[in-house]
Design a protein around this motif. Sequence first.
Motif, PDB file in Angstrom:
ATOM      1  N   THR A  43      -8.593  37.861 -20.717  1.00  0.00           N
ATOM      2  CA  THR A  43      -9.455  37.534 -21.859  1.00  0.00           C
ATOM      3  C   THR A  43      -8.826  36.484 -22.767  1.00  0.00           C
ATOM      4  OG1 THR A  43      -8.556  39.461 -23.047  1.00  0.00           O
ATOM      5  CG2 THR A  43     -10.662  39.736 -21.898  1.00  0.00           C
ATOM      6  N   SER A  44      -7.517  36.544 -22.919  1.00  0.00           N
ATOM      7  CA  SER A  44      -6.859  35.539 -23.757  1.00  0.00           C
ATOM      8  C   SER A  44      -6.939  34.161 -23.119  1.00  0.00           C
ATOM      9  CB  SER A  44      -5.394  35.923 -24.008  1.00  0.00           C
ATOM     10  OG  SER A  44      -4.667  36.002 -22.797  1.00  0.00           O
ATOM     11  N   LEU A  45      -6.675  34.087 -21.822  1.00  0.00           N
ATOM     12  CA  LEU A  45      -6.758  32.805 -21.121  1.00  0.00           C
ATOM     13  C   LEU A  45      -8.187  32.269 -21.134  1.00  0.00           C
ATOM     14  CD1 LEU A  45      -4.478  33.445 -17.997  1.00  0.00           C
ATOM     15  CD2 LEU A  45      -4.083  31.759 -19.790  1.00  0.00           C
ATOM     16  N   ALA A  46      -9.151  33.152 -20.871  1.00  0.00           N
ATOM     17  CA  ALA A  46     -10.556  32.735 -20.836  1.00  0.00           C
ATOM     18  C   ALA A  46     -11.012  32.227 -22.201  1.00  0.00           C
ATOM     19  CB  ALA A  46     -11.440  33.896 -20.385  1.00  0.00           C
ATOM     20  N   SER A  47     -10.632  32.929 -23.273  1.00  0.00           N
ATOM     21  CA  SER A  47     -11.032  32.519 -24.622  1.00  0.00           C
ATOM     22  C   SER A  47     -10.437  31.168 -24.989  1.00  0.00           C
ATOM     23  CB  SER A  47     -10.588  33.573 -25.644  1.00  0.00           C
ATOM     24  OG  SER A  47     -11.230  34.803 -25.420  1.00  0.00           O
ATOM     25  N   VAL A  48      -9.166  30.985 -24.668  1.00  0.00           N
ATOM     26  CA  VAL A  48      -8.489  29.732 -25.003  1.00  0.00           C
ATOM     27  C   VAL A  48      -9.092  28.559 -24.238  1.00  0.00           C
ATOM     28  CG1 VAL A  48      -6.318  28.456 -24.811  1.00  0.00           C
ATOM     29  CG2 VAL A  48      -6.316  30.789 -25.685  1.00  0.00           C
ATOM     30  N   ILE A  49      -9.215  28.722 -22.919  1.00  0.00           N
ATOM     31  CA  ILE A  49      -9.729  27.632 -22.083  1.00  0.00           C
ATOM     32  C   ILE A  49     -11.171  27.296 -22.450  1.00  0.00           C
ATOM     33  CG2 ILE A  49     -10.311  26.939 -19.725  1.00  0.00           C
ATOM     34  CD1 ILE A  49      -7.977  28.709 -18.775  1.00  0.00           C
ATOM     35  N   ALA A  50     -12.015  28.317 -22.571  1.00  0.00           N
ATOM     36  CA  ALA A  50     -13.426  28.091 -22.893  1.00  0.00           C
ATOM     37  C   ALA A  50     -13.588  27.434 -24.260  1.00  0.00           C
ATOM     38  CB  ALA A  50     -14.195  29.411 -22.852  1.00  0.00           C
ATOM     39  N   SER A  51     -12.817  27.868 -25.228  1.00  0.00           N
ATOM     40  CA  SER A  51     -12.931  27.321 -26.582  1.00  0.00           C
ATOM     41  C   SER A  51     -12.460  25.873 -26.641  1.00  0.00           C
ATOM     42  CB  SER A  51     -12.121  28.177 -27.565  1.00  0.00           C
ATOM     43  OG  SER A  51     -12.632  29.490 -27.645  1.00  0.00           O
ATOM     44  N   TYR A  52     -11.344  25.577 -25.982  1.00  0.00           N
ATOM     45  CA  TYR A  52     -10.811  24.218 -26.024  1.00  0.00           C
ATOM     46  C   TYR A  52     -11.693  23.226 -25.272  1.00  0.00           C
ATOM     47  CZ  TYR A  52      -6.441  24.738 -28.548  1.00  0.00           C
ATOM     48  OH  TYR A  52      -5.515  24.926 -29.548  1.00  0.00           O
ATOM     49  N   VAL A  53     -12.431  23.730 -24.299  1.00  0.00           N
ATOM     50  CA  VAL A  53     -13.365  22.851 -23.597  1.00  0.00           C
ATOM     51  C   VAL A  53     -14.661  22.716 -24.393  1.00  0.00           C
ATOM     52  CG1 VAL A  53     -14.772  22.578 -21.525  1.00  0.00           C
ATOM     53  CG2 VAL A  53     -12.417  23.340 -21.312  1.00  0.00           C
ATOM     54  N   ALA A  54     -15.127  23.819 -24.963  1.00  0.00           N
ATOM     55  CA  ALA A  54     -16.438  23.833 -25.627  1.00  0.00           C
ATOM     56  C   ALA A  54     -16.464  23.064 -26.936  1.00  0.00           C
ATOM     57  CB  ALA A  54     -16.879  25.270 -25.865  1.00  0.00           C
ATOM     58  N   TYR A  55     -15.365  23.088 -27.697  1.00  0.00           N
ATOM     59  CA  TYR A  55     -15.435  22.455 -29.021  1.00  0.00           C
ATOM     60  C   TYR A  55     -15.686  20.953 -28.920  1.00  0.00           C
ATOM     61  CZ  TYR A  55     -10.977  19.884 -29.353  1.00  0.00           C
ATOM     62  OH  TYR A  55      -9.961  18.975 -29.203  1.00  0.00           O
ATOM     63  N   GLN A  56     -15.291  20.350 -27.813  1.00  0.00           N
ATOM     64  CA  GLN A  56     -15.476  18.913 -27.641  1.00  0.00           C
ATOM     65  C   GLN A  56     -16.949  18.535 -27.494  1.00  0.00           C
ATOM     66  OE1 GLN A  56     -12.610  17.187 -24.776  1.00  0.00           O
ATOM     67  NE2 GLN A  56     -11.553  19.158 -24.828  1.00  0.00           N
ATOM     68  N   THR A  57     -17.768  19.503 -27.075  1.00  0.00           N
ATOM     69  CA  THR A  57     -19.194  19.214 -26.893  1.00  0.00           C
ATOM     70  C   THR A  57     -19.930  19.090 -28.230  1.00  0.00           C
ATOM     71  OG1 THR A  57     -19.805  21.564 -26.733  1.00  0.00           O
ATOM     72  CG2 THR A  57     -19.200  20.446 -24.688  1.00  0.00           C
ATOM     73  N   TYR A  58     -19.266  19.457 -29.312  1.00  0.00           N
ATOM     74  CA  TYR A  58     -19.872  19.347 -30.638  1.00  0.00           C
ATOM     75  C   TYR A  58     -19.702  17.944 -31.228  1.00  0.00           C
ATOM     76  CZ  TYR A  58     -20.555  24.392 -30.769  1.00  0.00           C
ATOM     77  OH  TYR A  58     -20.974  25.673 -30.487  1.00  0.00           O
ATOM     78  N   PHE A  59     -18.993  17.077 -30.504  1.00  0.00           N
ATOM     79  CA  PHE A  59     -18.732  15.735 -31.001  1.00  0.00           C
ATOM     80  C   PHE A  59     -19.192  14.682 -29.989  1.00  0.00           C
ATOM     81  CE2 PHE A  59     -15.693  18.609 -32.926  1.00  0.00           C
ATOM     82  CZ  PHE A  59     -15.659  18.218 -34.251  1.00  0.00           C
ATOM     83  N   THR A  60     -19.525  13.530 -30.508  1.00  0.00           N
ATOM     84  CA  THR A  60     -19.892  12.411 -29.635  1.00  0.00           C
ATOM     85  C   THR A  60     -18.623  11.709 -29.170  1.00  0.00           C
ATOM     86  OG1 THR A  60     -19.982  10.810 -31.466  1.00  0.00           O
ATOM     87  CG2 THR A  60     -21.984  12.084 -30.999  1.00  0.00           C
ATOM     88  N   ASP A  61     -18.786  10.723 -28.294  1.00  0.00           N
ATOM     89  CA  ASP A  61     -17.635   9.931 -27.805  1.00  0.00           C
ATOM     90  C   ASP A  61     -16.958   9.167 -28.936  1.00  0.00           C
ATOM     91  OD1 ASP A  61     -18.168  10.859 -25.272  1.00  0.00           O
ATOM     92  OD2 ASP A  61     -19.394   9.106 -24.738  1.00  0.00           O
ATOM     93  N   LYS A  62     -17.695   8.952 -30.047  1.00  0.00           N
ATOM     94  CA  LYS A  62     -17.150   8.226 -31.190  1.00  0.00           C
ATOM     95  C   LYS A  62     -16.599   9.172 -32.268  1.00  0.00           C
ATOM     96  CE  LYS A  62     -20.232   4.290 -30.525  1.00  0.00           C
ATOM     97  NZ  LYS A  62     -21.285   3.424 -31.133  1.00  0.00           N
ATOM     98  N   ALA A  63     -16.324  10.411 -31.863  1.00  0.00           N
ATOM     99  CA  ALA A  63     -15.750  11.418 -32.763  1.00  0.00           C
ATOM    100  C   ALA A  63     -16.662  11.736 -33.942  1.00  0.00           C
ATOM    101  CB  ALA A  63     -14.379  10.993 -33.256  1.00  0.00           C
ATOM    102  N   GLN A  64     -17.960  11.767 -33.689  1.00  0.00           N
ATOM    103  CA  GLN A  64     -18.925  12.136 -34.723  1.00  0.00           C
ATOM    104  C   GLN A  64     -19.455  13.536 -34.420  1.00  0.00           C
ATOM    105  OE1 GLN A  64     -21.636   8.825 -34.065  1.00  0.00           O
ATOM    106  NE2 GLN A  64     -20.873   7.738 -35.870  1.00  0.00           N
ATOM    107  N   LEU A  65     -19.527  14.354 -35.453  1.00  0.00           N
ATOM    108  CA  LEU A  65     -20.026  15.720 -35.286  1.00  0.00           C
ATOM    109  C   LEU A  65     -21.523  15.669 -35.025  1.00  0.00           C
ATOM    110  CD1 LEU A  65     -19.396  18.761 -35.401  1.00  0.00           C
ATOM    111  CD2 LEU A  65     -19.885  18.675 -37.844  1.00  0.00           C
ATOM    112  N   GLU A  66     -21.920  16.261 -33.896  1.00  0.00           N
ATOM    113  CA  GLU A  66     -23.337  16.200 -33.518  1.00  0.00           C
ATOM    114  C   GLU A  66     -23.676  17.404 -32.643  1.00  0.00           C
ATOM    115  OE1 GLU A  66     -26.087  12.655 -31.990  1.00  0.00           O
ATOM    116  OE2 GLU A  66     -24.837  13.459 -30.396  1.00  0.00           O
ATOM    117  N   PHE A  67     -24.514  18.270 -33.186  1.00  0.00           N
ATOM    118  CA  PHE A  67     -25.003  19.408 -32.416  1.00  0.00           C
ATOM    119  C   PHE A  67     -26.265  19.935 -33.078  1.00  0.00           C
ATOM    120  CE2 PHE A  67     -22.517  21.281 -35.769  1.00  0.00           C
ATOM    121  CZ  PHE A  67     -23.137  22.468 -36.081  1.00  0.00           C
ATOM    122  N   GLU A  68     -27.020  20.734 -32.304  1.00  0.00           N
ATOM    123  CA  GLU A  68     -28.272  21.299 -32.803  1.00  0.00           C
ATOM    124  C   GLU A  68     -28.115  22.807 -32.977  1.00  0.00           C
ATOM    125  OE1 GLU A  68     -31.407  20.241 -30.201  1.00  0.00           O
ATOM    126  OE2 GLU A  68     -31.113  18.099 -30.426  1.00  0.00           O
TER     127      GLU A  68
END
Length: 253
Positions: free
Chosen positions: A228-253
Amino acid sequence: MNVSVDNLSLALVFGLVLVAISISQKEKLGLTKDIFMAVVRTVLQLIFVGYILKFIFQASNMFLSLTMVLIILYNASVQANKRNPNSKKSLLHPFLALLASTGLTLTILILSGAIQFIPSQVIPISGMLASNAMTAIGLSYRAMYKSFTDNRQQVLEKLSLGATVKLASQDILREAIKTGMQPTIDSAKTVGLVSLPGMMSGLIFAGVDPVHAIRYQIMVMFMLLSATSLASVIASYVAYQTYFTDKAQLEFE
């Protein structure tokens, strides 16, 4: 000690489900349909999986076993992905997190001799790991979305002051990972005092010495904490990047 469950026993226990349905109806919770569907899916899925596992165990083919493990991981990924409110989510993200956490934990268990590389041990352990990791990932996703929503202005201010995407999201990442791990940590704190877990109880029912059953349960808790610790860390570190655009702008719905 032989433990058997006949049709009459199942019918009587099903009466408890009817109690839950009655409560839902009386209190107007709107859960009657969900409970009914849960019962139907439980019965059908377990019967289907039971026959599949019986075939795989008898065949003792590791290719079939690994295929079953991948099916488990895929289904867990689908469920975890459904719990992610972010519209930019990707099924690949939870699958990679589950594959890495479950695969690494399984590998260590096999190499250490804790379990054998046989279908009857690899598949059930994979299911336990994937189930708990799936829950952790789902909780992390929801906590992350809520934090980004509630702290949107703070993140934007950090970005405007020159912070990197990771630095601006650091507190949110920590909270998401903690949220994902917390249920397993709480369970580990109370195991034996509040709950007698299924694996230990099953072994004791089967006539295994309680001391040996406890040793197995300790191993299970250790591997669940790891997964669970590995899954939480890996999933979170991958997922947070989807909240930003390629230009480092915060963008989500």
